[in-house]
Write a protein that holds these residues in place. Structure first.
Motif, PDB file in Angstrom:
ATOM      1  N   GLU A   3      38.966  38.220  47.387  1.00  0.00           N
ATOM      2  CA  GLU A   3      39.346  39.397  46.925  1.00  0.00           C
ATOM      3  C   GLU A   3      39.405  40.841  47.224  1.00  0.00           C
ATOM      4  O   GLU A   3      37.920  40.621  47.078  1.00  0.00           O
ATOM      5  N   ALA A   4      40.337  41.869  47.835  1.00  0.00           N
ATOM      6  CA  ALA A   4      39.718  42.519  47.296  1.00  0.00           C
ATOM      7  C   ALA A   4      41.005  43.477  46.379  1.00  0.00           C
ATOM      8  O   ALA A   4      41.886  43.526  45.824  1.00  0.00           O
ATOM      9  N   ASP A   5      40.712  44.461  46.763  1.00  0.00           N
ATOM     10  CA  ASP A   5      41.239  46.245  45.176  1.00  0.00           C
ATOM     11  C   ASP A   5      42.556  46.780  46.013  1.00  0.00           C
ATOM     12  O   ASP A   5      42.200  46.705  47.465  1.00  0.00           O
ATOM     13  N   VAL A   6      43.359  47.312  45.873  1.00  0.00           N
ATOM     14  CA  VAL A   6      44.367  48.126  46.371  1.00  0.00           C
ATOM     15  C   VAL A   6      43.523  49.193  46.669  1.00  0.00           C
ATOM     16  O   VAL A   6      44.074  49.987  48.336  1.00  0.00           O
ATOM     17  N   ASP A   7      41.800  49.602  46.871  1.00  0.00           N
ATOM     18  CA  ASP A   7      41.559  50.354  47.329  1.00  0.00           C
ATOM     19  C   ASP A   7      41.062  50.439  49.227  1.00  0.00           C
ATOM     20  O   ASP A   7      41.360  50.693  50.178  1.00  0.00           O
ATOM     21  N   VAL A  57      44.439  37.412  57.034  1.00  0.00           N
ATOM     22  CA  VAL A  57      45.203  38.272  56.569  1.00  0.00           C
ATOM     23  C   VAL A  57      45.195  38.656  54.684  1.00  0.00           C
ATOM     24  O   VAL A  57      44.338  37.419  53.849  1.00  0.00           O
ATOM     25  N   TYR A  58      45.879  39.627  54.416  1.00  0.00           N
ATOM     26  CA  TYR A  58      46.369  40.072  53.139  1.00  0.00           C
ATOM     27  C   TYR A  58      47.303  39.276  52.320  1.00  0.00           C
ATOM     28  O   TYR A  58      48.684  38.857  53.245  1.00  0.00           O
ATOM     29  N   VAL A  59      47.537  38.798  51.466  1.00  0.00           N
ATOM     30  CA  VAL A  59      47.918  38.450  50.572  1.00  0.00           C
ATOM     31  C   VAL A  59      48.790  39.630  49.547  1.00  0.00           C
ATOM     32  O   VAL A  59      47.571  39.368  48.223  1.00  0.00           O
ATOM     33  N   ILE A  60      49.857  39.191  48.931  1.00  0.00           N
ATOM     34  CA  ILE A  60      49.760  40.421  48.475  1.00  0.00           C
ATOM     35  C   ILE A  60      51.352  39.321  47.409  1.00  0.00           C
ATOM     36  O   ILE A  60      51.982  38.870  48.092  1.00  0.00           O
ATOM     37  N   CYS A  61      51.339  39.964  46.301  1.00  0.00           N
ATOM     38  CA  CYS A  61      52.842  39.689  44.947  1.00  0.00           C
ATOM     39  C   CYS A  61      52.874  40.626  44.181  1.00  0.00           C
ATOM     40  O   CYS A  61      52.400  41.674  44.795  1.00  0.00           O
ATOM     41  N   ALA A  62      53.183  40.379  43.299  1.00  0.00           N
ATOM     42  CA  ALA A  62      53.877  40.788  41.858  1.00  0.00           C
ATOM     43  C   ALA A  62      52.269  41.671  41.399  1.00  0.00           C
ATOM     44  O   ALA A  62      51.932  43.186  41.238  1.00  0.00           O
ATOM     45  N   SER A  63      51.537  40.723  41.174  1.00  0.00           N
ATOM     46  CA  SER A  63      50.488  40.899  40.089  1.00  0.00           C
ATOM     47  C   SER A  63      49.149  40.205  41.119  1.00  0.00           C
ATOM     48  O   SER A  63      48.047  40.788  39.778  1.00  0.00           O
ATOM     49  N   GLY A  64      49.136  39.778  41.313  1.00  0.00           N
ATOM     50  CA  GLY A  64      47.806  38.704  42.075  1.00  0.00           C
ATOM     51  C   GLY A  64      47.930  37.314  41.573  1.00  0.00           C
ATOM     52  O   GLY A  64      46.803  36.782  42.569  1.00  0.00           O
ATOM     53  N   ASN A  65      48.820  36.693  40.827  1.00  0.00           N
ATOM     54  CA  ASN A  65      48.645  35.212  40.527  1.00  0.00           C
ATOM     55  C   ASN A  65      48.706  34.729  41.560  1.00  0.00           C
ATOM     56  O   ASN A  65      49.024  34.066  41.804  1.00  0.00           O
ATOM     57  N   ARG A  66      50.480  34.891  42.412  1.00  0.00           N
ATOM     58  CA  ARG A  66      51.164  34.308  43.176  1.00  0.00           C
ATOM     59  C   ARG A  66      50.102  34.501  44.934  1.00  0.00           C
ATOM     60  O   ARG A  66      49.780  33.672  45.388  1.00  0.00           O
ATOM     61  N   SER A  67      48.888  35.663  44.672  1.00  0.00           N
ATOM     62  CA  SER A  67      49.078  35.886  45.696  1.00  0.00           C
ATOM     63  C   SER A  67      47.553  34.975  45.891  1.00  0.00           C
ATOM     64  O   SER A  67      46.963  34.356  47.220  1.00  0.00           O
ATOM     65  N   ALA A  68      46.700  34.538  45.116  1.00  0.00           N
ATOM     66  CA  ALA A  68      45.069  34.004  44.780  1.00  0.00           C
ATOM     67  C   ALA A  68      46.108  32.547  44.668  1.00  0.00           C
ATOM     68  O   ALA A  68      45.312  32.112  46.200  1.00  0.00           O
ATOM     69  N   ARG A  69      46.788  31.669  44.491  1.00  0.00           N
ATOM     70  CA  ARG A  69      47.323  30.810  45.242  1.00  0.00           C
ATOM     71  C   ARG A  69      47.634  30.851  46.376  1.00  0.00           C
ATOM     72  O   ARG A  69      46.423  29.669  47.203  1.00  0.00           O
ATOM     73  N   THR A  88      51.794  44.357  44.430  1.00  0.00           N
ATOM     74  CA  THR A  88      52.108  45.339  44.315  1.00  0.00           C
ATOM     75  C   THR A  88      52.514  46.594  43.798  1.00  0.00           C
ATOM     76  O   THR A  88      52.387  47.533  43.572  1.00  0.00           O
ATOM     77  N   ALA A  89      52.031  45.758  41.823  1.00  0.00           N
ATOM     78  CA  ALA A  89      52.477  46.606  41.158  1.00  0.00           C
ATOM     79  C   ALA A  89      51.131  47.483  40.772  1.00  0.00           C
ATOM     80  O   ALA A  89      51.428  49.224  40.909  1.00  0.00           O
ATOM     81  N   ALA A  90      49.683  47.604  41.616  1.00  0.00           N
ATOM     82  CA  ALA A  90      48.515  48.380  41.420  1.00  0.00           C
ATOM     83  C   ALA A  90      48.787  49.087  42.583  1.00  0.00           C
ATOM     84  O   ALA A  90      48.073  50.429  42.670  1.00  0.00           O
ATOM     85  N   TRP A  91      49.345  48.284  43.539  1.00  0.00           N
ATOM     86  CA  TRP A  91      49.177  49.827  44.729  1.00  0.00           C
ATOM     87  C   TRP A  91      50.177  50.574  45.023  1.00  0.00           C
ATOM     88  O   TRP A  91      50.403  51.665  44.988  1.00  0.00           O
ATOM     89  N   ALA A  92      51.908  51.314  43.657  1.00  0.00           N
ATOM     90  CA  ALA A  92      52.890  51.395  43.084  1.00  0.00           C
ATOM     91  C   ALA A  92      51.671  52.586  41.932  1.00  0.00           C
ATOM     92  O   ALA A  92      51.782  53.365  41.923  1.00  0.00           O
ATOM     93  N   ARG A  93      51.072  51.460  41.098  1.00  0.00           N
ATOM     94  CA  ARG A  93      50.029  52.215  40.811  1.00  0.00           C
ATOM     95  C   ARG A  93      49.185  53.531  40.780  1.00  0.00           C
ATOM     96  O   ARG A  93      49.040  54.834  40.525  1.00  0.00           O
ATOM     97  N   ALA A  94      48.669  52.866  41.928  1.00  0.00           N
ATOM     98  CA  ALA A  94      47.787  54.096  42.955  1.00  0.00           C
ATOM     99  C   ALA A  94      48.670  55.223  43.735  1.00  0.00           C
ATOM    100  O   ALA A  94      47.955  55.762  44.090  1.00  0.00           O
TER     101      ALA A  94
END
Length: 107
Positions: A3-7, A57-69, A88-94
């Motif tokens: 896992e990687a944080d948005v930064d 390959v970075y995998v993103i979803c809305a909040s991190g749940n689907r991308s983790a799966r 994507t929510a964290a991306w937008a919040r940033a």
């Protein structure tokens, strides 16, 4: 599962990182990370041939749940997959940009 944080993700993306968005098409079109390939979780197998084998390959979803799966599924298939924490929510919040519409839509 990695896992990687948005930064960290933003830095990797700025240097040519590859990203797939595993949300449904209607979610993707309302706003996605620039350059993200649409690859809904339900049809993830259909984009395997489009994923690079020489870099993560970075995998993103809305909040991190689907991308983790999805990252777990991809890793089981030998893909170097990294889930983006907070999605994507964290991306937008940033304050990072979102693209609207179907650009980079594959599946």
């Amino acid at each position: 599962m990695r896992e990687a944080d948005v930064d960290v993700f933003a830095a990797k993306l700025a240097h040519g990182g590859f990203v797939i968005d595993v949300r449904e098409p209607d979610e993707y079109t309302t706003g996605h990370v620039p350059g993200a390939l649409s690859a809904p979780l339900s049809g993830l197998g259909s984009v395997l041939g489009e994923l690079p084998g020489d870099r993560p390959v970075y995998v993103i979803c809305a909040s991190g749940n689907r991308s983790a799966r999805a990252a777990e599924q991809l890793a089981a298939l030998g893909v170097d997959a990294v889930s983006v924490a907070g999605g994507t929510a964290a991306w937008a919040r940033a304050g990072r940009p979102l693209v609207r519409g179907n650009a980079a839509h594959a599946a």
